[in-house]
Design a protein around this motif. Structure first.
Motif, mmCIF file in Angstrom:
data_model
loop_
_atom_site.group_PDB
_atom_site.id
_atom_site.type_symbol
_atom_site.label_atom_id
_atom_site.label_comp_id
_atom_site.label_asym_id
_atom_site.label_seq_id
_atom_site.Cartn_x
_atom_site.Cartn_y
_atom_site.Cartn_z
ATOM 1 N N GLY A 106 0.812 -1.211 0.000
ATOM 2 C CA GLY A 106 0.000 0.000 0.000
ATOM 3 C C GLY A 106 0.847 1.263 0.000
ATOM 4 N N MET A 107 1.923 1.236 0.754
ATOM 5 C CA MET A 107 2.810 2.401 0.764
ATOM 6 C C MET A 107 3.473 2.604 -0.584
ATOM 7 N N GLY A 108 3.822 1.479 -1.227
ATOM 8 C CA GLY A 108 4.390 1.588 -2.564
ATOM 9 C C GLY A 108 3.405 2.189 -3.541
ATOM 10 N N ARG A 109 2.131 1.804 -3.381
ATOM 11 C CA ARG A 109 1.077 2.352 -4.246
ATOM 12 C C ARG A 109 0.920 3.849 -4.010
ATOM 13 N N LEU A 110 0.960 4.269 -2.746
ATOM 14 C CA LEU A 110 0.881 5.695 -2.428
ATOM 15 C C LEU A 110 2.009 6.474 -3.111
ATOM 16 N N SER A 111 3.229 5.969 -2.971
ATOM 17 C CA SER A 111 4.376 6.654 -3.569
ATOM 18 C C SER A 111 4.257 6.731 -5.078
ATOM 19 N N GLU B 107 3.948 10.242 -7.111
ATOM 20 C CA GLU B 107 4.989 10.607 -8.078
ATOM 21 C C GLU B 107 4.386 10.910 -9.445
ATOM 22 N N LYS B 108 3.444 10.074 -9.893
ATOM 23 C CA LYS B 108 2.828 10.283 -11.196
ATOM 24 C C LYS B 108 2.028 11.578 -11.244
ATOM 25 N N ALA B 109 1.428 11.959 -10.094
ATOM 26 C CA ALA B 109 0.610 13.172 -10.052
ATOM 27 C C ALA B 109 1.433 14.412 -9.733
ATOM 28 N N GLY B 110 2.714 14.237 -9.481
ATOM 29 C CA GLY B 110 3.563 15.375 -9.152
ATOM 30 C C GLY B 110 3.310 15.921 -7.763
ATOM 31 N N LEU B 111 2.919 15.045 -6.827
ATOM 32 C CA LEU B 111 2.624 15.470 -5.453
ATOM 33 C C LEU B 111 3.873 15.372 -4.590
ATOM 34 N N THR B 112 3.973 16.250 -3.597
ATOM 35 C CA THR B 112 5.101 16.239 -2.677
ATOM 36 C C THR B 112 4.616 15.893 -1.276
ATOM 37 N N ALA B 113 5.149 14.821 -0.714
ATOM 38 C CA ALA B 113 4.754 14.409 0.636
ATOM 39 C C ALA B 113 5.300 15.384 1.669
#
Length: 292
Positions: free
Chosen positions: A34-39, A43-49
């Motif tokens: 699940g964490m891999g899916r979040l990352s 990344e694909k959406a250009g989001l910054t955690a």
């Protein structure tokens, strides 16, 4: 390990949320996936955690069947996600939470949840939402489970009751409660055996559960002299009920009377009743603590 619990208000934040199915027998693998899916989605959406990944359980993890849990990642404001991502951006409002930290593997994380539940009972708070686990150091970062660090958060609000837990048998708890209340100036004017009533009238079986209606005549007279409608909230209810580890004794908070009737002039009387009830329940707990 020792668990320290504290209260804090979480700040408003944008969260990338993805509901994913996880099997209890493959929990660690499911969390890593699940964490891999979040990352990947971030990344694909250009989001910054801007925070630790977390999961929220909307119901208890079953012994066998898989359930859907929410994986979340605090992020900075960003463009909208496409529908194919299977994720959504949500804005979480500020929330009062009780939190504690667990260090190590997930096999004994139940101890942290027990510590939280015990703290809530003692501090006078109740859960108002599902628990969330924030992975400060998660299984996607380290392979040694001893290095894992998990913060557990439970949304809470002040409980509408004064409560104490007694690690004793139900009949003993009932008798001690009656005795202590009378010693503190409260008359027990009604008793309702909920367990027996439900069993006889509906066939429903619940744990041992008794409601005591109590009243302090002097303070009741003061309240009625101020507002005759105060009688609608009399007598004050005290619940004695069994749970998994003993008996819970709960008394309704009489200061609620002031809020319901919107009569601030009743505040002094209500606070005095609350002080007396709190003292009674505190003394109720002392013999059990000393005996332990």
């Amino acid at each position: 390990m020792e668990y320290r619990v504290n209260l804090c208000e979480t700040p408003p934040q944008a969260v990338l949320r993805i509901p994913l199915e996880v099997r209890p027998d493959l929990l660690s693998e499911g969390i890593v996936s699940g964490m891999g899916r979040l990352s990947e989605v971030a990344e694909k959406a250009g989001l910054t955690a801007n925070g630790a990944p977390m999961i929220t359980f909307h119901r208890e993890l079953p012994a066998e069947d898989a359930i859907v849990i929410d994986f979340g990642l605090p992020i900075e404001a960003a463009p909208a996600l496409g529908p194919s991502s299977g994720a959504e951006l949500v804005i979480q409002s500020p929330t009062l939470v009780a939190r504690t930290s667990h260090r190590g593997g997930y096999g004994d994380i139940d101890a942290a949840y027990r510590a939280l539940r015990e703290w809530l009972q003692q501090a006078g708070y109740r859960p108002v939402g599902p628990p969330t686990e924030a992975y400060l150091i998660g299984p996607d970062e380290v392979s040694d489970p001893r290095l894992l660090s998990t913060e557990i958060r439970i949304p809470v609000s002040p409980a509408p009751a004064i409560a104490v837990h007694l690690p004793t048998a139900f009949p003993d708890a009932v008798e001690r409660t009656r005795t202590v209340l009378r010693e503190r100036g409260f008359g027990v004017v009604t008793e309702f055996d909920v367990q027996a009533a439900l069993r006889e009238r509906t066939g429903q079986h619940i744990e041992e559960y008794l409601i005591l209606g109590i009243c302090n005549p002097q303070l009741a007279g003061i309240a009625l002299a101020t507002d005759r409608e105060a009688g609608l909230l009399m007598p004050c209810n005290v619940v004695v009920r069994a749970d998994d580890t003993g008996v819970l004794v709960e008394a309704v908070d009489p200061t609620l009377l002031v809020q319901v009737l919107a009569r601030p002039e009743l505040a002094t009387t209500a606070e005095e009743i609350r002080r007396m009830l709190a003292g009674a329940l505190a003394s109720l707990a002392r013999p059990a603590a000393a005996a332990g």
